[in-house]
Design a protein around this motif. Structure first.
Motif, PDB file in Angstrom:
ATOM      1  N   THR A   1      12.520 -54.294 -82.715  1.00 65.29           N
ATOM      2  CA  THR A   1      12.984 -53.028 -83.271  1.00 65.29           C
ATOM      3  C   THR A   1      12.819 -51.923 -82.234  1.00 65.29           C
ATOM      4  O   THR A   1      11.815 -51.879 -81.517  1.00 65.29           O
TER       5      THR A   1
ATOM      6  N   GLU B   1      14.034 -53.833 -90.062  1.00 62.02           N
ATOM      7  CA  GLU B   1      13.560 -52.922 -89.010  1.00 62.02           C
ATOM      8  C   GLU B   1      12.040 -52.764 -89.076  1.00 62.02           C
ATOM      9  O   GLU B   1      11.347 -52.728 -88.050  1.00 62.02           O
TER      10      GLU B   1
ATOM     11  N   SER C   1      20.901 -55.093 -87.420  1.00 61.84           N
ATOM     12  CA  SER C   1      19.957 -53.995 -87.503  1.00 61.84           C
ATOM     13  C   SER C   1      20.590 -52.866 -88.313  1.00 61.84           C
ATOM     14  O   SER C   1      21.801 -52.860 -88.566  1.00 61.84           O
TER      15      SER C   1
END
Length: 491
Positions: free
Chosen positions: A13, A56, A67
């Motif tokens: 992330t 995330e 994402s």
């Protein structure tokens, strides 16, 4: 257990996302008292925001897991995917257990090509696991007109569900099993709580797109009439509406009678409030392709919760014959009759009679001028031919893709008009009341010769006159759309 990517690689992330996203998504809206993530969930009809946020916050993902900021939004409604040069705009995804071969996920889309390549579905079941994939087994064109290259065309994509029959948190439409997804739709799976049986009838209306026209008073009466005749819930899609219409819709939404979903045009088409009407009134192919998306979305959202789904507009109403107390009674009787004939109809079609606007009853204290349906009790003797200007009630056992007049696709495939359509007999089963200033269509010659001269009084709507009038009046007074002196018949 180690997190292993079957294809692609592991991605961490982004640093700022990891640092700030949890607090940002937890912020509470002071007006609704809901967190940001719940606000997004309410605002967007299909974005898998809860799943994406969890991914995330976990800190890492595979290439095949999207994402939060890899999603390609074309506007607040549509997400984009590319499949071998073709663009898929993805609108919604739905869990469907009606197939004999096992559960499937349907993905409602529009594409920019008449022959779209077959995509894969990536099923995201857990934020901490890589997705599973399956190639689509079926692509259905949900339209009655020929495909035109360069136009956005509605397709329903079907993928077999993954092992174990687990409902995925989200699905992505992609080019291949190892593609990097740019869309993530939450999978709608609405089931009645516990063992309670399905409700009877849901009514679907296409997108509302005229911000200048105030039809709020007519809308209240139309909703109350639908409730009186046995409609359990009504779904609307909002592009742009007058403030008074918004007030009415939010009132019924609060009561649980109405469900609202946002609407925006696909792709490059304009989504400007005062341009919608010009778009749909002049670009008829665009209107007829686009409106099949909300009709089909509404159907697929109700396959597990309702026995029937109806589609008609606000200037229309299907009226049962005198022996029936509700729309459901009418369809149940027709279904029994069809079963005796060895048929399993998908759609029950009501033929149209015209209730012209210049033939309404005069207003009076017992029939005030603010009601519309109740004052229309004179109709044409002649009905339009079967399947011409009809509207339908659809059986959720079989229906799969809808347009304005009847189903186009069923579980059995493309519609067989001889087997899948049941034409209600107007005299003994029911008909469509169409409230208009003139007959439908550009040429009024036939209207003047065959329809207008032959009229009959039909007070079917008066079966629930007292209820409709009382409830309509109460709501209009509460919302300030009429005043007390008007209610007392002083004009």
């Amino acid at each position: 257990m180690a997190y292993k990517c079957e294809c692609g690689e592991l991605h961490a992330t982004e640093e700022r996302v990891a640092r700030y996203l949890p607090s940002l998504m937890s912020e509470v809206d002071s007006l609704t008292n809901r967190t940001a993530v719940h606000e997004i969930d309410q605002f967007h009809p299909s974005l898998a925001i809860h799943f994406l946020t969890e991914v995330e916050e976990r800190g890492y993902r595979c290439t095949t897991t999207p994402s939060l900021f890899s999603i390609r939004h074309t506007n607040q409604v549509w997400q984009e995917g590319r499949v071998r040069g073709a663009t898929y705009l993805v609108y919604g995804a739905y869990w469907d257990e009606r197939e004999d071969t096992g559960p499937v996920v349907r993905v409602l889309t529009m594409t920019d090509t008449p022959s779209p390549p077959t995509p894969y579905c990536l099923f995201h079941t857990h934020a901490h696991l890589p997705p599973t994939s399956t190639r689509a087994t079926r692509l259905d064109y949900v339209h009655w007109q020929e495909e035109i290259p360069g136009q956005w065309l509605p397709y329903l994509v079907t993928c077999m569900a993954g092992p174990g029959g687990v409902v995925p948190r989200a699905v992505s439409l992609v080019e291949s099993q190892c593609a990097n997804p740019t869309n993530a739709m939450r999978v709608h799976h609405h089931t009645p709580p516990g063992t309670r049986p399905k409700k009877n009838l849901a009514l679907c209306h296409k997108f509302l797109f005229n911000p200048t026209r105030d039809f709020s008073i007519k809308l209240v009466e139309w909703i109350e009439a639908a409730k009186a005749w046995g409609v359990d819930s009504i779904t609307f899609y909002l592009a742009a509406v007058h403030p008074n219409v918004t007030k009415v819709l939010h009132h019924y939404q609060t009561l649980g009678d109405v469900t609202l979903h946002p609407w925006a045009s696909p792709g490059h088409l304009p989504s400007l409030p005062h341009l919608y009407r010009a778009l749909f009134d002049t670009q008829r192919y665009v209107l007829f392709t686009s409106e099949n998306i909300p009709y089909t979305d509404c159907l697929l959202r109700h396959i597990n919760t309702h026995r029937y789904v109806a589609v008609w507009d606000m200037d229309e109403f299907i009226l049962p014959a005198s022996q029936f107390n509700s729309l459901v009674d009418m369809v149940d009787a027709a279904k029994t009759r069809a079963t005796y004939q060895g048929l399993e109809p998908v759609s029950y079609l009501a033929r149209c009679a015209y209730y012209f606007d210049d033939l309404v009853e005069p207003s009076s204290p017992s029939l005030p001028g603010y009601v519309n349906l109740l004052r229309h009790v004179t109709r044409t003797v002649k009905f339009t031919p079967p399947a011409v200007f009809t509207k339908s009630i659809h059986d959720t056992q079989y229906a799969l893709g809808l347009h304005a007049h009847f189903a186009l696709v069923s579980l059995r495939g493309q519609l067989d008009k001889n087997q899948d359509l049941y034409h209600l007999y107007p005299g003994s089963e029911g008909h469509l009341a169409h409230y208009r200033s003139q007959c439908q269509g550009e040429d009024q010659t036939e209207c003047q010769l065959d329809y207008r001269p032959y009229l009959i009084r039909d007070i079917t709507m008066w079966r629930y006159r007292d209820r409709i009038l009382a409830e309509t009046t109460e709501v209009l007074l509460r919302l300030g759309l009429i005043h007390d002196e008007l209610h007392r018949g002083i004009h």
